[in-house]
Design a protein around this motif. Structure first.
Motif, PDB file in Angstrom:
ATOM      1  N   THR A  43     -17.532 -34.266  -8.075  1.00 39.04           N
ATOM      2  CA  THR A  43     -16.391 -33.515  -7.565  1.00 39.04           C
ATOM      3  C   THR A  43     -15.760 -32.766  -8.723  1.00 39.04           C
ATOM      4  OG1 THR A  43     -15.955 -35.213  -5.895  1.00 39.04           O
ATOM      5  CG2 THR A  43     -14.177 -33.654  -6.351  1.00 39.04           C
ATOM      6  N   PHE A  45     -12.509 -30.326  -9.854  1.00 39.59           N
ATOM      7  CA  PHE A  45     -11.163 -29.968  -9.435  1.00 39.59           C
ATOM      8  C   PHE A  45     -10.883 -28.572  -9.984  1.00 39.59           C
ATOM      9  CE2 PHE A  45     -11.252 -34.490  -9.040  1.00 39.59           C
ATOM     10  CZ  PHE A  45     -10.526 -34.717  -7.876  1.00 39.59           C
ATOM     11  N   ASN A  47      -8.270 -25.545  -9.906  1.00 37.40           N
ATOM     12  CA  ASN A  47      -6.855 -25.287  -9.600  1.00 37.40           C
ATOM     13  C   ASN A  47      -6.253 -26.443  -8.806  1.00 37.40           C
ATOM     14  OD1 ASN A  47      -6.917 -22.766 -10.904  1.00 37.40           O
ATOM     15  ND2 ASN A  47      -7.688 -21.783  -9.043  1.00 37.40           N
ATOM     16  N   GLY A  48      -6.637 -27.667  -9.174  1.00 33.34           N
ATOM     17  CA  GLY A  48      -6.091 -28.851  -8.540  1.00 33.34           C
ATOM     18  C   GLY A  48      -6.716 -29.227  -7.210  1.00 33.34           C
ATOM     19  N   LYS A  49      -7.627 -28.401  -6.703  1.00 31.53           N
ATOM     20  CA  LYS A  49      -8.256 -28.683  -5.411  1.00 31.53           C
ATOM     21  C   LYS A  49      -9.667 -29.232  -5.617  1.00 31.53           C
ATOM     22  CE  LYS A  49      -5.614 -25.205  -3.016  1.00 31.53           C
ATOM     23  NZ  LYS A  49      -5.592 -23.930  -2.343  1.00 31.53           N
ATOM     24  N   PRO A  50     -10.004 -30.342  -4.914  1.00 32.29           N
ATOM     25  CA  PRO A  50     -11.333 -30.929  -5.087  1.00 32.29           C
ATOM     26  C   PRO A  50     -12.432 -30.117  -4.396  1.00 32.29           C
ATOM     27  CG  PRO A  50     -10.099 -32.159  -3.444  1.00 32.29           C
ATOM     28  CD  PRO A  50      -9.170 -31.108  -3.995  1.00 32.29           C
ATOM     29  N   VAL A  51     -13.540 -29.970  -5.089  1.00 35.48           N
ATOM     30  CA  VAL A  51     -14.730 -29.323  -4.535  1.00 35.48           C
ATOM     31  C   VAL A  51     -15.869 -30.323  -4.708  1.00 35.48           C
ATOM     32  CG1 VAL A  51     -16.357 -27.403  -4.715  1.00 35.48           C
ATOM     33  CG2 VAL A  51     -13.919 -27.017  -5.159  1.00 35.48           C
ATOM     34  N   GLU A  52     -16.363 -30.880  -3.601  1.00 37.41           N
ATOM     35  CA  GLU A  52     -17.430 -31.870  -3.662  1.00 37.41           C
ATOM     36  C   GLU A  52     -18.790 -31.200  -3.579  1.00 37.41           C
ATOM     37  OE1 GLU A  52     -17.445 -35.572  -1.665  1.00 37.41           O
ATOM     38  OE2 GLU A  52     -15.249 -35.602  -1.511  1.00 37.41           O
TER      39      GLU A  52
END
Length: 170
Positions: A43, A45, A47-52
Motif C-alpha cells: 500500500t 500513501f 497525499n495521505g490516501k492509501p493506494v493498494e
C-alpha cells in the motif's frame, strides 16, 4: 525413448545390478516452481490516501525476499549498484537507513556486452547492497530498457535462501 532409459537398458544388458534397491534411477526432491503468495500486500500513501496494489498484477515479491512488514519513506538510488573497481557507488551521497530504496533494473552500461557492472548488478546483489547500506527494503522498477515493455519479472525460485528480514518487490 530418452537418454536415461537408454543408459538403464545398457546397464541391464551388461548385467549390472541396480544401486537403488530394485531401481536404476536415483530419486531426489526437486522444486519445479513456486507460486507468488497472494497474502503479500503493498500500500502506498499518496497525499495521505492509501493506494493498494494487487499481487501479480501491480507488483511481485521476489522469492529471495525475507518476511518483513515495512512502513518507511522511499528514496531513489539509481541502479542500486556499488562497483569498487570503477569507483562507482549509487549509495555514495544518500541516506537510506531504515528507508525503502527504489532502484532501476539493469545498470548504467546495460547496452555493453563486456561491462564490469554485470558482476555487481544481479537483483539479489542489488537487494543485499541496499540491506548492507541500512535500507529496510527495496523496490525494483523498470528502467530505460523497459520503455516499450513494462512487465513484472517472473517469480522464480533460485534455490538459495531468502534475505532475512528484508522486503524485496518489483
Amino acid at each position: 525413448y530418452d537418454a536415461a532409459e537408454y543408459i538403464k537398458d545398457e546397464f541391464v544388458s551388461y548385467g549390472l545390478k541396480p544401486l537403488f534397491g530394485d531401481d536404476y534411477f536415483q530419486k531426489f526432491p526437486f522444486i519445479k516452481g513456486v507460486n507468488l503468495p497472494q497474502t503479500n500486500s503493498v500500500t502506498f500513501f499518496i497525499n495521505g490516501k492509501p493506494v493498494e496494489l494487487k499481487p501479480g498484477k501491480d507488483f511481485t515479491t521476489f522469492s529471495f525476499s525475507g518476511k518483513k512488514k515495512v512502513k518507511a519513506e522511499l528514496v531513489f538510488a539509481g541502479y542500486g549498484v556499488t562497483v569498487p573497481p570503477l569507483n562507482y557507488d549509487d549509495y555514495a551521497d544518500i541516506d537510506v537507513k531504515d528507508k525503502i530504496v527504489v532502484v532501476m533494473n539493469f545498470h548504467p552500461e546495460y547496452d555493453s556486452v563486456k561491462s564490469m557492472f554485470d558482476m555487481y548488478s544481479s537483483l539479489r546483489q542489488k537487494a543485499a547492497n541496499a540491506r548492507d547500506n541500512g535500507a529496510a527494503g527495496i523496490i525494483f522498477v523498470n528502467g530505460p530498457l523497459s520503455a516499450t515493455v513494462d512487465e513484472l519479472i517472473n517469480y522464480d525460485y533460485d534455490g538459495a535462501a531468502g534475505i532475512q528480514n528484508f522486503a524485496v518487490i518489483q
